[in-house]
Write a protein that holds these residues in place. Structure first.
Motif, short mmCIF file in Angstrom:
data_model
loop_
_atom_site.label_atom_id
_atom_site.label_comp_id
_atom_site.label_asym_id
_atom_site.label_seq_id
_atom_site.Cartn_x
_atom_site.Cartn_y
_atom_site.Cartn_z
N PRO A 173 42.47 24.05 26.98
CA PRO A 173 42.14 25.56 27.30
C PRO A 173 40.98 25.90 26.48
CG PRO A 173 43.90 25.35 26.87
CD PRO A 173 43.56 24.02 26.88
N ASP A 174 39.48 26.84 27.29
CA ASP A 174 38.96 27.71 26.81
C ASP A 174 39.60 29.72 26.90
OD1 ASP A 174 37.38 27.62 28.72
OD2 ASP A 174 36.27 26.71 28.05
N ALA A 175 38.74 30.10 26.63
CA ALA A 175 38.70 31.69 27.69
C ALA A 175 38.33 31.50 28.48
CB ALA A 175 37.50 32.58 26.49
N ALA A 176 37.95 30.62 29.02
CA ALA A 176 37.25 31.10 30.39
C ALA A 176 38.07 30.79 32.18
CB ALA A 176 36.34 30.06 31.13
N ASP A 177 39.03 29.14 30.96
CA ASP A 177 40.32 28.92 31.55
C ASP A 177 41.45 29.86 32.00
OD1 ASP A 177 39.46 26.30 32.26
OD2 ASP A 177 39.88 25.49 30.13
N LEU A 178 41.74 30.41 30.45
CA LEU A 178 42.97 31.87 30.82
C LEU A 178 42.78 32.84 31.98
CD1 LEU A 178 43.18 32.70 27.08
CD2 LEU A 178 44.84 30.81 28.50
N ARG A 179 41.21 33.36 32.43
CA ARG A 179 41.06 33.96 32.63
C ARG A 179 41.55 33.41 34.03
NH1 ARG A 179 36.70 35.31 29.63
NH2 ARG A 179 35.32 33.89 30.32
N ALA A 180 41.00 32.52 34.57
CA ALA A 180 41.22 31.47 35.76
C ALA A 180 43.06 31.05 36.03
CB ALA A 180 40.86 29.93 35.72
N VAL A 181 42.96 30.96 35.09
CA VAL A 181 44.71 31.01 34.85
C VAL A 181 45.52 32.03 35.96
CG1 VAL A 181 47.30 30.60 33.81
CG2 VAL A 181 45.08 28.37 33.64
N ALA A 182 44.84 33.36 34.83
CA ALA A 182 45.20 34.71 35.24
C ALA A 182 45.52 34.78 36.90
CB ALA A 182 45.20 35.57 34.72
N ALA A 183 44.39 34.63 37.09
CA ALA A 183 43.49 34.74 38.56
C ALA A 183 44.57 33.75 39.21
CB ALA A 183 42.48 34.75 39.01
N LYS A 184 44.45 32.20 39.40
CA LYS A 184 46.06 31.94 39.83
C LYS A 184 46.76 32.30 39.83
CE LYS A 184 43.18 27.23 39.53
NZ LYS A 184 42.79 26.00 38.82
N VAL A 185 47.78 32.41 39.30
CA VAL A 185 49.37 33.13 38.93
C VAL A 185 49.45 33.86 39.45
CG1 VAL A 185 50.89 33.67 37.68
CG2 VAL A 185 49.70 31.82 36.31
N ALA A 186 48.55 34.62 40.15
CA ALA A 186 48.82 36.10 40.40
C ALA A 186 48.38 35.97 42.36
CB ALA A 186 47.53 37.30 39.89
N ALA A 187 47.81 35.06 42.58
CA ALA A 187 47.74 34.20 43.76
C ALA A 187 48.61 33.74 44.30
CB ALA A 187 46.17 33.94 43.40
N GLN A 188 49.11 33.15 43.30
CA GLN A 188 50.39 32.46 43.58
C GLN A 188 51.09 32.09 44.66
OE1 GLN A 188 50.07 28.40 42.87
NE2 GLN A 188 52.21 28.00 44.50
N PRO A 189 51.36 31.89 45.76
CA PRO A 189 52.25 32.78 46.16
C PRO A 189 53.92 32.43 45.91
CG PRO A 189 51.69 30.77 48.09
CD PRO A 189 51.30 30.98 46.53
N GLY A 190 55.03 33.33 45.60
CA GLY A 190 55.83 33.22 44.86
C GLY A 190 56.37 33.90 43.91
#
Ligand SMILES: Nc1ncnc2c1ncn2[C@@H]1O[C@H](COP(=O)(O)OP(=O)(O)O)[C@@H](O)[C@H]1O
Ligand SMILES: [Mg+2]
Lengths: 231, 789
Positions: free
Chosen positions: B479-496
């Motif tokens: 992962p790189d810095a861009a991945d970190l931003r993407a993961v944060a967004a995906k976690v927030a959007a994940q139902p549950g």
């Protein structure tokens, strides 16, 4: 004739080893009697008294006192029985040395659940009657042998027992004190107290007993009913 | 056995209880002592021996090359208190990447910045290095690495991409510096070659001092050095103590409480052996008289009594040695692994010393009453039991008789006053038991709080972390810095997903502190994942930071003060708003919001990122993990639920404490049992009288039990405060051994209901011990008792 207060039927007592202390003994004692049990040392006198007091159980036979089968009672039942129906006096007094005279006398009533003030009234009365009321606060160690035995008698009478049992009550006393106790027991019987006493002291038996039995090797060798006049 | 021995033993009556009590108490004391001694020695040995052999540096100091002259540094060597010094060695902090290697490491992996020191050889008056493999550097392009923590081996290569020409170095050897004076060593010529144009290497000096055992002493030494050079020219001074503490930590944390138990156990066994033997002497005084009248010598009498105590004590010692060694094994094994030394059992000299000590204590304790028996005059001995004893404390006992209580109870209450000496020893035994229970309970609760505090590392049920590069970097996306931003967004959007926040680490400098320091940066609301606080509060805005005890100690700072983080030539001031309970990385972590670090522009290591996630109620954990796992895989992240069920160290501490407490309680109860038994036997005639007067079995039991109830309550009332005090003393000592301070609620563990229960615990110990003799008293045959004239 009244019904017997003590009925001993065919009682034998054998300790772990040795010959039987009592061998097939039969005995009836009626209310108001003063029975003296005589006999040589080791003939089973104390054993008989212990069985009547429920301090020990016969190997065979039955002991009934005041309608109760003493030989069949539980420990708790025996405690209640001793507390309510009998009073005991011993050769060596068996007073509790670290309790005062008064506390010794109070003990049976207190164990029976009587409150201290009520018990004290009864004790005061008894101690006065037995002439030892000036020693209430003393400890038994300070008293003479005769006085100690009076305290022991007072303690035995505390719960107005139907039966007073005494094992050699004068055995540890000098002659003056012995005479003292002799008079006391005689007086008690005259007032209607049933007494069974074990003794070597023929003077005591003579003075006090309305009947004497003699034990030899755990059997009754002689049974003599005495008239009041003979005493 | 001698005739005398036989008679003595017969005089004790049923001696099974006495034998058991003496054996058990010795066993308990020996177990705790072996454990304590073994751990203490192990904790001290590994580091201290190595440190002494290598003449390790108490302080590793770096000076500003521009601010100090050779004369300045030469002067420091002759300061009072300095016993040895080495240096100056040129030193550089360099970033490096893993090069070609045979250690299965991905080429290009970033190493943390390492301290490179120029040194001609391994020897010297200070920090006498040990080569653990390979050889020392003897030319250009060579490096020796510290064997502490490096994954690289001899033959592997390092590249230094930040330097002109991206030079490479070959590892020619691994060396151990117990004081960790450097991460890598090169020749002086090599270090000059590695120095970037315009830069100057720092100057490292190593010092040993006459007095450097405590933080305070090392602090004073440090101050003396700083005062001897131009102001501000000492850029860092690292003490050896944190290294020692880390090395010792595993075993050292066990030592304070095990030693506490050993001390209580020892006091208990001296007491119990004293009680038992003097009880035996008291019970057979008449026999002793008869024997002496028959011609036995006092020496024979003394020997018989001491022997009587030594036999069960020896059995208890042997059992205690076995038990102590067994209990020490798992703890020492963990320490052994940490030093790569394998399992080391408790040193034999400790076993020998403890055994000798225990037996000497037994013999010494038994000697006192035994000598009394030996000195007893024959006439006195023969007259014992003839004259009724005066009976003490009559006034108190009469007073108790007046109380409106059932007579059996008031008789029982009065009983302890008849034999005040004996009652006092019983109180002492129950006090020790009560101290043990109070301390054991407090320790367990403290450990519970500590464990909870350590679990704050896993605040949420789910953590998303970088996937391990199992198949090499080719198969797994790093992962790189861009991945970190993407993961944060995906976690927030994940139902549950309920609450969540992100943690990442950056390496920064701290003004006034040597070497790199890790700052843990938080994005999102972390208040629900806050650590337990020792003091102050969790950060709640930018510019605030919390640090652990270790950091405050190492930097000499306090809550409320401001520190400056440095990176890329910039600084960011942070106010310390709290001291958190955090033992990671020796308590050197700084925690703050990411926003606090904006000015630094410090890079987050993407491999250190963690997404802490709390699920919405009712969310299925496995379904959530599957769904989020699939979604995060392309970014090189994967979720897991890692919260461990328990901490093995705390578990073994709990088990040890429980075992030692149980043994103490058992011994205290048996001590009471023994004493009450002795008492009952002596009073068997009185018991017969009571029963002839109509005392029922229940009243007898009540009398015997109330005779110890007062003792139990008194002992509880005395023992509980002592136990609390002990916990207050020992638990912080354990924390100090682990180089941390504790959250307040880890110490204040006793609340009123607990305290009341613990005081009643004394009553329980005492009555439990008296139960058996009480039953015995209730069952004695009255006719037999009355014959005992
Ligand atoms: N508790 C006992 N255990 C064993 N033997 C006993 C016990 N009590 C009494 N005896 C024996 O029983 C016999 C009768 O004893 P005891 O009734 O005390 O006699 P006495 O009172 O007539 O002197 C004696 O031989 C005595 O040794
Ligand atoms: Mg007799």
């Amino acid at each position: 004739m009244s019904t017997p207060i003590i009925t001993v039927r065919d009682v034998s007592k054998t300790y772990d080893e040795g010959p039987p202390a009592l061998a097939g003994l039969d005995l009836e004692v009626r209310a108001g009697e003063a029975l003296a049990v005589l006999g040589p040392s080791g003939s089973g006198k104390s054993t008989l008294l212990n069985l009547v007091a429920g301090l020990d159980k016969p190997s065979e036979g039955s002991v009934t006192v005041d309608g109760l089968r003493v030989d069949e009672m539980s420990e708790a039942g025996l405690a209640r029985y001793r507390r309510d129906r009998i009073g005991m006096v011993f050769q060596f007094f068996n007073l509790l040395d670290d309790l005062t005279v008064e506390d010794n006398v109070l003990l049976p009533a207190q164990l029976a659940g009587m409150s201290r003030p009520v018990a004290r009234r009864r004790a005061a009365e008894l101690l006065e009657r037995l002439g030892i009321d000036r020693h209430v606060r003393a400890f038994p160690g300070r008293l003479s042998g005769g006085e100690r035995q009076r305290v022991a008698v007072a303690r035995a009478l505390m719960n107005r027992p139907a039966l007073l049992l005494a094992d050699e009550p004068t055995g540890a006393l000098d002659s003056a004190s012995a005479a003292d106790v002799r008079e006391l027991l005689t007086g008690l019987n005259a007032d209607g107290q049933t007494i069974v006493l074990v003794t070597h002291d023929t003077a005591l038996a003579q003075a006090c007993a309305s009947r004497t039995i003699e034990l030899v090797d755990g059997r009754i060798a002689r049974d003599v009913l005495r008239t009041a006049a003979a005493r | 056995m001698s005739v005398l021995g036989k008679v003595v033993r017969a005089g004790v009556g049923r001696r099974r209880v006495q034998t058991l009590v003496m054996g058990l108490t010795t066993m308990m004391a020996v177990t705790a002592a072996v454990l304590g001694g073994g751990l203490l020695a192990a904790a001290d040995a590994s580091f201290d021996q190595g440190f002494a052999r290598q003449h390790g540096a108490h302080l590793t100091v770096q000076f500003d090359p521009a601010g100090t002259t050779d004369a300045d540094l030469a002067r420091t060597v002759h300061l009072p208190g300095v016993t040895a010094a080495a240096g100056p060695y040129p030193v550089l902090s360099l970033a490096s990447d893993v090069g070609a290697n045979t250690s299965r490491l991905p080429v290009g992996l970033h190493n943390p910045p390492m301290a490179f020191v120029a040194r001609d050889g391994t020897g010297g008056p200070v920090d006498d290095l040990v080569l653990t493999s390979g050889r020392w550097v003897d030319g250009p392009g060579q490096v020796v690495l510290s064997d502490h923590n490096t994954p690289l081996g001899v033959g592997d290569r390092l590249t230094l991409p930040a330097l002109p020409g991206a030079p490479a170095l070959t590892v020619v050897g691994l060396a151990r510096s117990v004081g960790q004076s450097a991460d890598a060593w090169v020749t002086p010529a090599e270090l000059a070659a590695l120095t970037a144009p315009g830069a100057a290497p720092g100057r490292e000096m190593l010092y040993r001092f006459a007095e450097a055992a405590t933080n305070a002493q090392v602090g004073a030494d440090r101050a003396a050095l700083a005062a001897a050079v131009p102001p501000g020219s000492m850029t860092s001074a690292a003490s050896y103590l944190p290294i020692k503490v880390t090395a010792d930590k595993n075993t050292a944390t066990f030592v304070p409480f095990v030693v506490a138990f050993a001390v209580i156990g020892l006091a208990m066994s001296v007491l119990i052996i004293g009680i038992v033997v003097s009880g035996a002497v008291g019970a057979s005084t008449r026999r002793i008289g008869i024997l002496k009248a028959l011609g036995f010598t006092p020496e024979q009498v003394v020997r018989a009594y001491v022997g009587q105590a030594l036999i069960p004590a020896t059995a208890g010692t042997v059992l205690g040695l076995v038990l102590g060694n067994l209990a020490a094994l798992p703890v020492l094994a963990r320490a052994g692994e940490a030093f790569g030394a394998g399992v080391r059992p408790v040193a034999p000299w400790i076993d020998l010393a403890v055994a000798a000590g225990a037996l000497a204590a037994t013999a010494g304790t038994a000697l006192v009453p035994a000598l009394r028996a030996g000195r007893l005059r024959t006439v006195e001995a023969l007259s014992v039991g003839r004259t009724p004893s005066a009976g003490r404390g009559r006034a108190v006992r009469q007073l108790l008789g007046r109380l409106p209580l059932p007579r059996a109870v008031s008789l029982g209450l009065a009983q302890p006053f008849a034999r005040p000496g004996r009652s006092a020893t019983m109180v002492a035994a129950v006090v020790l038991g009560s101290v043990g229970v109070t301390f054991g309970v407090g320790l367990a609760v403290s450990l519970n709080v500590v464990e909870d505090g350590m679990m704050r590392r896993y605040p949420g049920l789910v953590v998303a972390q970088p996937l391990p590069p199992i198949d090499g970097p080719a198969a797994t996306h790093l992962p790189d810095a861009a991945d970190l931003r993407a993961v944060a967004a995906k976690v927030a959007a994940q139902p549950g997903t309920g609450r969540s926040f992100t943690i990442g680490r950056s390496t920064v400098g701290v003004a006034g502190l040597a070497g790199p320091t890790t700052v843990v940066r938080y994005d999102g609301d972390s208040s629900w994942g806050a650590y337990r606080m020792v003091s102050g509060h969790w950060f709640d805005g930018p510019g605030q930071a919390v640090v652990a005890s270790g950091f405050l100690q190492a930097t000499g700072t306090h809550v409320g003060e401001t520190i400056t983080l440095t990176a890329n030539g910039r600084g960011a001031p942070l106010r310390i708003v709290g001291e958190d309970f955090d033992m990671d990385e020796s308590g050197m972590l700084i925690r703050t919001e990411s926003a606090s670090l904006a000015a630094l522009d410090a890079e987050v290591d993407p491999m250190s990122a963690e997404f802490q996630i709390d699920l919405k109620p009712g969310t299925d954990l496995n379904g959530y993990l599957d769904a989020l796992g699939a979604s995060l895989k392309p970014n090189g992240f994967g979720p897991g639920s890692y919260r461990p069920p328990f901490n093995p160290t705390i578990l073994s501490m709990d088990a040890l404490a429980a075992m030692l407490t149980a043994m103490l309680v058992a011994v205290a109860g048996l001590g009471v049992l023994n004493t009450v038994l002795l008492d009952t036997r002596e009073r068997v005639h009185d018991l017969g009288v009571y029963k002839a007067l109509g005392m029922s079995p229940r009243q007898t039991v009540a009398m015997v039990l109330t005779s110890v109830a007062g003792i139990g309550l008194l002992a509880g009332a005395v023992g509980v405060p002592l136990g609390v005090a002990l916990q207050r003393y020992v638990v912080p000592a354990m924390a100090q051994a682990a180089n941390t301070r504790l959250p307040a609620d880890a110490l204040a563990v006793y609340h009123l209901p607990t305290l009341v229960a613990l005081v009643l615990g004394g009553l329980v110990i005492a009555t439990a011990g008296a139960l058996l003799p009480a039953g015995w008293a209730a069952r004695t045959r009255t006719a037999t008792a009355l014959r005992t004239e």
